[in-house]
Design a protein around this motif. Sequence first.
Motif, PDB file in Angstrom:
ATOM      1  N   TRP A 200       0.850  -1.189   0.000  1.00 33.99           N
ATOM      2  CA  TRP A 200       0.000   0.000   0.000  1.00 33.99           C
ATOM      3  C   TRP A 200       0.884   1.237   0.000  1.00 33.99           C
ATOM      4  CZ3 TRP A 200       0.924  -3.336   3.890  1.00 33.99           C
ATOM      5  CH2 TRP A 200       1.302  -2.861   5.143  1.00 33.99           C
ATOM      6  N   GLN A 201       0.292   2.372  -0.332  1.00 37.80           N
ATOM      7  CA  GLN A 201       1.085   3.591  -0.446  1.00 37.80           C
ATOM      8  C   GLN A 201       0.258   4.813  -0.066  1.00 37.80           C
ATOM      9  OE1 GLN A 201       2.340   3.784  -4.524  1.00 37.80           O
ATOM     10  NE2 GLN A 201       0.268   3.793  -5.338  1.00 37.80           N
ATOM     11  N   VAL A 202       0.951   5.877   0.231  1.00 41.76           N
ATOM     12  CA  VAL A 202       0.316   7.156   0.552  1.00 41.76           C
ATOM     13  C   VAL A 202       1.290   8.250   0.141  1.00 41.76           C
ATOM     14  CG1 VAL A 202       1.234   7.112   2.908  1.00 41.76           C
ATOM     15  CG2 VAL A 202      -0.752   8.528   2.390  1.00 41.76           C
ATOM     16  N   ARG A 203       0.762   9.404  -0.275  1.00 48.35           N
ATOM     17  CA  ARG A 203       1.605  10.489  -0.780  1.00 48.35           C
ATOM     18  C   ARG A 203       1.257  11.816  -0.093  1.00 48.35           C
ATOM     19  NH1 ARG A 203       4.261   9.052  -5.414  1.00 48.35           N
ATOM     20  NH2 ARG A 203       4.753  11.247  -5.772  1.00 48.35           N
ATOM     21  N   GLY A 204       2.253  12.683  -0.041  1.00 48.12           N
ATOM     22  CA  GLY A 204       2.029  14.042   0.415  1.00 48.12           C
ATOM     23  C   GLY A 204       1.685  14.193   1.881  1.00 48.12           C
ATOM     24  N   VAL A 205       2.267  13.353   2.762  1.00 44.21           N
ATOM     25  CA  VAL A 205       1.961  13.423   4.194  1.00 44.21           C
ATOM     26  C   VAL A 205       3.253  13.625   4.986  1.00 44.21           C
ATOM     27  CG1 VAL A 205      -0.087  11.977   3.972  1.00 44.21           C
ATOM     28  CG2 VAL A 205       2.121  10.907   4.460  1.00 44.21           C
ATOM     29  N   THR A 206       3.123  13.979   6.248  1.00 46.07           N
ATOM     30  CA  THR A 206       4.273  14.045   7.146  1.00 46.07           C
ATOM     31  C   THR A 206       4.768  12.630   7.415  1.00 46.07           C
ATOM     32  OG1 THR A 206       2.926  13.859   9.146  1.00 46.07           O
ATOM     33  CG2 THR A 206       3.292  16.084   8.265  1.00 46.07           C
ATOM     34  N   PHE A 207       6.005  12.518   7.896  1.00 44.26           N
ATOM     35  CA  PHE A 207       6.467  11.155   8.181  1.00 44.26           C
ATOM     36  C   PHE A 207       5.733  10.565   9.382  1.00 44.26           C
ATOM     37  CE2 PHE A 207      10.068  13.645  10.157  1.00 44.26           C
ATOM     38  CZ  PHE A 207       9.901  13.273  11.484  1.00 44.26           C
ATOM     39  N   ASP A 208       5.245  11.390  10.288  1.00 46.53           N
ATOM     40  CA  ASP A 208       4.438  10.877  11.401  1.00 46.53           C
ATOM     41  C   ASP A 208       3.187  10.173  10.864  1.00 46.53           C
ATOM     42  OD1 ASP A 208       5.561  12.451  14.075  1.00 46.53           O
ATOM     43  OD2 ASP A 208       5.757  13.620  12.241  1.00 46.53           O
ATOM     44  N   GLU A 209       2.483  10.841   9.932  1.00 45.66           N
ATOM     45  CA  GLU A 209       1.270  10.253   9.362  1.00 45.66           C
ATOM     46  C   GLU A 209       1.607   9.043   8.519  1.00 45.66           C
ATOM     47  OE1 GLU A 209      -2.709   9.564   8.386  1.00 45.66           O
ATOM     48  OE2 GLU A 209      -1.746  10.661  10.032  1.00 45.66           O
ATOM     49  N   ALA A 210       2.718   9.105   7.777  1.00 49.34           N
ATOM     50  CA  ALA A 210       3.133   7.959   6.972  1.00 49.34           C
ATOM     51  C   ALA A 210       3.377   6.739   7.854  1.00 49.34           C
ATOM     52  CB  ALA A 210       4.395   8.298   6.185  1.00 49.34           C
ATOM     53  N   PHE A 211       3.981   6.942   9.010  1.00 48.77           N
ATOM     54  CA  PHE A 211       4.246   5.832   9.918  1.00 48.77           C
ATOM     55  C   PHE A 211       2.941   5.282  10.495  1.00 48.77           C
ATOM     56  CE2 PHE A 211       8.632   7.842  10.917  1.00 48.77           C
ATOM     57  CZ  PHE A 211       9.117   7.356   9.709  1.00 48.77           C
ATOM     58  N   ARG A 212       2.007   6.174  10.827  1.00 46.94           N
ATOM     59  CA  ARG A 212       0.708   5.694  11.320  1.00 46.94           C
ATOM     60  C   ARG A 212       0.010   4.857  10.253  1.00 46.94           C
ATOM     61  NH1 ARG A 212       0.715  10.795  14.131  1.00 46.94           N
ATOM     62  NH2 ARG A 212      -0.239  11.902  12.396  1.00 46.94           N
ATOM     63  N   ARG A 213       0.105   5.293   8.986  1.00 46.87           N
ATOM     64  CA  ARG A 213      -0.518   4.533   7.897  1.00 46.87           C
ATOM     65  C   ARG A 213       0.180   3.185   7.698  1.00 46.87           C
ATOM     66  NH1 ARG A 213      -3.480   7.613   4.135  1.00 46.87           N
ATOM     67  NH2 ARG A 213      -4.262   9.510   5.153  1.00 46.87           N
ATOM     68  N   GLY A 214       1.493   3.183   7.851  1.00 51.87           N
ATOM     69  CA  GLY A 214       2.221   1.938   7.659  1.00 51.87           C
ATOM     70  C   GLY A 214       1.921   0.912   8.728  1.00 51.87           C
ATOM     71  N   ILE A 215       2.089   1.303   9.977  1.00 49.67           N
ATOM     72  CA  ILE A 215       1.844   0.374  11.086  1.00 49.67           C
ATOM     73  C   ILE A 215       0.352   0.070  11.204  1.00 49.67           C
ATOM     74  CG2 ILE A 215       2.020   0.090  13.588  1.00 49.67           C
ATOM     75  CD1 ILE A 215       4.587   1.784  13.425  1.00 49.67           C
ATOM     76  N   GLY A 216      -0.483   1.080  10.950  1.00 45.11           N
ATOM     77  CA  GLY A 216      -1.929   0.857  10.970  1.00 45.11           C
ATOM     78  C   GLY A 216      -2.366  -0.109   9.889  1.00 45.11           C
ATOM     79  N   GLY A 217      -1.731  -0.029   8.715  1.00 37.86           N
ATOM     80  CA  GLY A 217      -2.048  -0.952   7.643  1.00 37.86           C
ATOM     81  C   GLY A 217      -1.703  -2.380   8.009  1.00 37.86           C
ATOM     82  N   ALA A 218      -0.540  -2.558   8.645  1.00 42.32           N
ATOM     83  CA  ALA A 218      -0.144  -3.893   9.091  1.00 42.32           C
ATOM     84  C   ALA A 218      -1.144  -4.428  10.116  1.00 42.32           C
ATOM     85  CB  ALA A 218       1.259  -3.846   9.684  1.00 42.32           C
ATOM     86  N   ALA A 219      -1.563  -3.567  11.043  1.00 44.33           N
ATOM     87  CA  ALA A 219      -2.541  -3.977  12.050  1.00 44.33           C
ATOM     88  C   ALA A 219      -3.851  -4.413  11.402  1.00 44.33           C
ATOM     89  CB  ALA A 219      -2.785  -2.829  13.035  1.00 44.33           C
ATOM     90  N   GLN A 220      -4.259  -3.711  10.356  1.00 51.00           N
ATOM     91  CA  GLN A 220      -5.508  -4.052   9.678  1.00 51.00           C
ATOM     92  C   GLN A 220      -5.425  -5.435   9.042  1.00 51.00           C
ATOM     93  OE1 GLN A 220      -7.775  -0.894   7.811  1.00 51.00           O
ATOM     94  NE2 GLN A 220      -7.871  -2.084   5.934  1.00 51.00           N
ATOM     95  N   VAL A 221      -4.277  -5.761   8.478  1.00 48.63           N
ATOM     96  CA  VAL A 221      -4.074  -7.089   7.895  1.00 48.63           C
ATOM     97  C   VAL A 221      -4.107  -8.151   8.992  1.00 48.63           C
ATOM     98  CG1 VAL A 221      -2.422  -8.592   6.716  1.00 48.63           C
ATOM     99  CG2 VAL A 221      -2.789  -6.263   5.893  1.00 48.63           C
ATOM    100  N   PHE A 222      -3.360  -7.920  10.067  1.00 51.11           N
ATOM    101  CA  PHE A 222      -3.306  -8.886  11.160  1.00 51.11           C
ATOM    102  C   PHE A 222      -4.681  -9.138  11.774  1.00 51.11           C
ATOM    103  CE2 PHE A 222       1.249  -7.274  12.106  1.00 51.11           C
ATOM    104  CZ  PHE A 222       1.784  -8.181  11.206  1.00 51.11           C
ATOM    105  N   SER A 223      -5.456  -8.071  11.933  1.00 51.32           N
ATOM    106  CA  SER A 223      -6.730  -8.171  12.649  1.00 51.32           C
ATOM    107  C   SER A 223      -7.820  -8.851  11.839  1.00 51.32           C
ATOM    108  CB  SER A 223      -7.204  -6.770  13.057  1.00 51.32           C
ATOM    109  OG  SER A 223      -7.601  -6.023  11.907  1.00 51.32           O
ATOM    110  N   GLY A 224      -7.648  -8.918  10.529  1.00 56.12           N
ATOM    111  CA  GLY A 224      -8.691  -9.495   9.682  1.00 56.12           C
ATOM    112  C   GLY A 224      -9.872  -8.556   9.457  1.00 56.12           C
TER     113      GLY A 224
END
Length: 233
Positions: A200-224
């Motif tokens: 997955w990808q995201v553009r034009g955000v701060t690195f704080d938001e990018a990290f939330r999207r990255g780790i949040g995306g992984a959590a979404q996969v894990f959680s089903g």
Amino acid sequence: MLGFAACLEDVLIKVSGAQKLSGDRRLAPYKAKAKSFVTSFSYRDQFFGKPIRDEQGTRDRPYDLTVDFEESKIDGILGMLGLKPWLSHRPVLAVFVAMEQGPRKYVVTIDGAQSDLQRDALLAAADKRGMLIVLPGEAALTKSNITGETLEASPLSALAPIAAEQDAEAVLTGRLVWDDQQLGWATQWKMEWSGRAHRWQVRGVTFDEAFRRGIGGAAQVFSGNGDLSSKGD
């Protein structure tokens, strides 16, 4: 009231693992009455123990707001949204992130001075999403010949030993490239879980938001609680 609403969205994502709830318009009616779901709240002065710097002693003092919500009501909201609480084991996630800004290219490490801001932001993002993450050390990267230039092309087999040494159960890799046009970071994330590759990808955000999207995306996969789109936001 604004704080209660913001905390409600965070706790719904944290409890379910569903990153897709971030900014979801369906949350608006629940956020409007967030107070009715609160059991207690407290403030912590970030400058506790430091001298007052103005005549009233309040204007320049930031506070952390901590909110506790009623469990059954949070579960009920998730049910109305077609989601469920993520009550199963949450895997420890090894996170490898390459940062690129002009000629500067480096990997965020647990002990590197040049990535201290990004390290703190990654750990904060993990805490916000209810995840436990580990970051590589500089020595381990050097031993495996992994750099900011080579991380993206490094196979999982090269990263897995580093992750295993830290008792991680899954590997998430990300690449953040500064975009002068959008004044933000263009980010690509990838992970393998249960025999499937997720990107997955995201553009034009701060690195704080990018990290939330990255780790949040992984959590979404894990959680089903939903797969991830390969399209950018």
